[in-house]
Design a protein around this motif. Structure first.
Motif: not given
Length: 515
Positions: A420-422, A428-434
Motif C-alpha cells: 500500500i505504501a508503494i 517510495l515507488l521510486r526507491q523500491a523500483l531502484r
C-alpha cells in the motif's frame, strides 16, 4: 592488451560479452551452435529462426533498467537500433497508479527507471547485427563446441581453447581467454570439475513452470490502457503477466507451481490458456477478440533452478583463462526478469578486470569477488522469495491448513503496509523500483528509517482510509478457476493429503517437498 577471446554462445550473455569487450580492441570470436538469423525483419526472426540452443527464446522478455542503462550509456547506437526495430521503452510514468498521478512531479532519476521490452528474437537479432558490425568481432555460426582444451601448469588448471565441430569437421581453436556464455545447456563447468577444478555450486528448484503465448493486436487497434484491474498478479496458485513487445505484438506468461499437476498439464492447450486469461480481469481487455489474436502455440519451460557457482572460493581460483557469464555461472528464476541483466553486469565486470590486470590469478579472483559483491544480494533475495512461494503453494493444496500467527502478521505487513505504501507514495515507488531494477541493493530502500516509518504508518492506518490504494482482486480463487476451465480442484489436494503428518511437519519446519 591484444588478446584473442573465444566466446561460447551468441545468446544475450554472449552478445553482452562482445558489447563489453569489443571497444577494448580484443579479437573476439563467438562460437554459436545454431544457424544465423534469417534475413528480414523481426517478424521473420520470430517465425523462422531456429535456436535449439535457447529453450526460452519465445518466452516473455524485458531488459530491466540496469541493462537498458548500460546499453544507453555504452552503446547509444545500439539503443537507437533497438527502438528503430520496434522495441519499446516503458518509462517510470507508465508505472504510476492514480494515487501517484495526483501529485506526481518528474525527477531526473526517472530517466533511469525505464524498461526495454520486446520479443526475445527481436532483441537478439538487433544486438547480433550490431555486434557483427564491429571489425574485431566474428560470429561463427553452426559451430558446436565439443569440449574445453585444458592443461595443467604451475599456477593451476588453465583453459587454452576449445575443440569444435563445424561443416569442415572437428578442429581445435586456441585462444587467450574462453568466455562460457553457453547458458543452461553448457557443459563447461562439468568438464572442469571432472578435470579437477574445485568449483563449488549451490542449486535448488524455483518451484514453478512457465507457460507463454504470443498475441498480435488487430490492425488499427491500440493496446488497452492501464486500468484498475492489474495486468500482472499473483493468486498463490498462479502468477500471470502481460509483456508488451515490438511491432504490435505482446505475450502473456502464466506461472504454475510444480505441484499443480492437473493445471500444468492442461494449460498447454491454447483454448485452456485463453480460458484462464479470460478469468483475470486485467487480462480480459488484452485477449478480447476485437483487440488481438493469438499467433503462437503455448510454449512451456520447466526444470527451473536457482544456481550459484563460485569459480574462486575464498580468493583461490579454481581455473585460469576461463570465465563464465549468464546462466553458465548464475541461474535465477525467470519470474524476476533479471537473467539478462545478470549476464550484462557479469560481462562488464569482466571487462573491468581484464582492462585492469593481465595476471590470470588476479583476474579470476577479482572477477569472482566483484560478481559476489554485486549480484549475490539479488540472488539471495530471489531464492528466499522462491522458497516462500513453494511453501505457499504447498499450503494451498493442504486440506485444513491454517497459517501461523507469525505468517499472518508478515503477510499483513507486506499486503497492508509495504504494498500500500508503494502504491500510494511516489518517492517510495521510486526507491523500491531502484532495488527491483538492480540500481541499488534490493532491500536498501526499506532499511532507510524514513522509508520504514512511512511503511509502518500506512500499515497502522485503517483499511477504509487506504481503500483506494488496494488493487481489485486479480483473479478468482483456485476452486473457481479450476472448475471454470473444466478441471477437478480436489485432484492435487488429495495427493498432498496422502502425505498426512509428514506434509504438515514439513510445513511447520519450513522445508517443503512436492509429493
Amino acid at each position: 592488451m591484444h588478446e584473442r577471446v573465444l566466446v561460447i554462445g551468441s545468446g544475450i550473455a554472449g552478445l553482452c560479452a562482445a558489447l563489453a569487450l569489443a571497444p577494448t580492441g580484443r579479437d573476439i570470436v563467438i562460437l554459436e551452435r545454431d544457424p544465423p538469423p534469417p534475413k528480414g525483419d523481426p517478424n521473420a526472426a520470430f517465425d523462422d529462426w531456429n535456436r535449439r540452443g535457447v529453450g526460452h527464446l519465445r518466452h516473455s522478455h524485458a531488459f530491466l533498467a540496469r541493462l537498458r542503462t548500460l546499453i544507453r550509456d555504452e552503446h547509444p547506437r545500439l539503443l537507437a537500433d533497438l527502438l528503430s526495430a520496434g522495441c519499446r521503452e516503458l518509462g517510470f510514468e507508465s508505472m504510476l497508479t492514480d494515487l501517484h498521478k495526483a501529485d506526481y512531479r518528474p525527477e531526473a532519476v526517472d530517466r533511469d527507471l525505464v524498461v526495454l521490452t520486446s520479443r526475445r528474437t527481436t532483441l537478439e537479432l538487433v544486438m547480433r547485427r550490431y555486434v557483427e558490425r564491429w571489425p574485431n568481432v566474428r560470429v561463427a555460426s553452426e559451430t558446436f563446441v565439443r569440449r574445453l582444451l585444458v592443461q595443467h601448469d604451475p599456477q593451476g588448471l588453465r583453459v587454452v581453447g576449445v575443440s569444435v565441430a563445424d561443416a569442415a569437421g572437428p578442429r581445435d581453436v586456441i585462444g587467450d581467454l574462453v568466455i562460457d556464455a553457453g547458458g543452461r545447456t553448457s557443459s563447461g563447468i562439468e568438464q572442469l570439475v571432472e578435470a579437477g577444478a574445485p568449483i563449488t555450486e549451490e542449486s535448488e528448484t524455483c518451484g514453478i513452470l512457465y507457460f507463454t503465448r504470443h498475441y498480435r493486436l488487430l490492425p488499427g487497434v491500440n493496446e488497452p490502457p492501464r486500468g484498475k484491474a492489474p495486468a500482472t498478479g499473483d493468486l498463490g496458485f498462479l502468477k500471470f503477466g502481460v509483456f508488451p513487445a515490438d511491432n504490435g505484438c505482446f505475450s502473456i506468461t502464466l506461472c504454475v507451481p510444480e505441484i499443480e499437476m492437473e493445471l500444468r498439464k492442461a494449460i498447454v492447450a491454447p483454448e485452456v490458456f485463453d480460458a484462464i486469461c479470460a478469468r483475470m480481469p486485467g487480462l480480459v481487455p488484452w485477449i478480447d477478440p476485437a483487440t488481438a489474436q493469438g499467433v503462437s502455440r503455448v510454449f512451456g519451460m520447466g526444470e527451473l533452478h536457482s544456481r550459484w557457482r563460485d569459480l574462486a572460493k575464498d580468493g583461490a581460483p579454481a581455473v585460469l583463462g576461463y570465465f563464465a557469464v549468464g546462466d553458465s555461472l548464475i541461474r535465477t528464476n525467470p519470474l524476476y526478469g533479471r537473467g539478462c541483466s545478470f549476464a550484462a553486469v557479469q560481462a562488464y565486470l569482466l571487462r573491468d578486470v581484464l582492462v585492469e590486470t593481465d595476471d590470470p590469478v588476479v583476474r579470476m579472483a577479482d572477477f569472482q569477488e566483484r560478481v559476489t559483491r554485486e549480484l549475490q544480494p539479488y540472488y539471495t533475495s530471489m531464492r528466499d522469495q522462491d522458497r516462500s512461494a513453494i511453501k505457499r503453494a504447498q499450503q494451498t493444496l493442504t486440506p485444513g491448513f491454517r497459517p501461523s500467527l507469525k505468517s499472518r502478521v508478515i503477510k499483513s505487513f507486506l499486503d497492508d503496509g509495504v504494498s500500500i505504501a508503494i502504491r500510494s507514495d511516489t518517492q517510495l515507488l521510486r526507491q523500491a523500483l531502484r532495488g527491483f531494477h538492480m540500481l541499488e541493493h534490493p532491500s536498501a530502500w526499506l532499511k532507510k528509517p524514513g522509508n520504514l516509518a512511512k511503511v509502518l504508518g500506512f500499515w497502522a492506518t485503517g483499511r477504509q482510509q487506504k481503500a483506494a490504494a488496494y488493487p481489485p482482486k486479480p483473479g478468482p480463487d483456485r476452486d473457481t478457476l479450476m472448475r471454470a476451465v473444466g478441471l477437478e480442484p480436489e485432484a492435487d489436494m488429495l495427493k498432498v493429503a496422502m502425505t498426512g503428518s509428514k506434509a504438515r511437519a514439513a510445513l511447520r519446519e519450513g522445508v517443503v517437498q512436492a509429493p
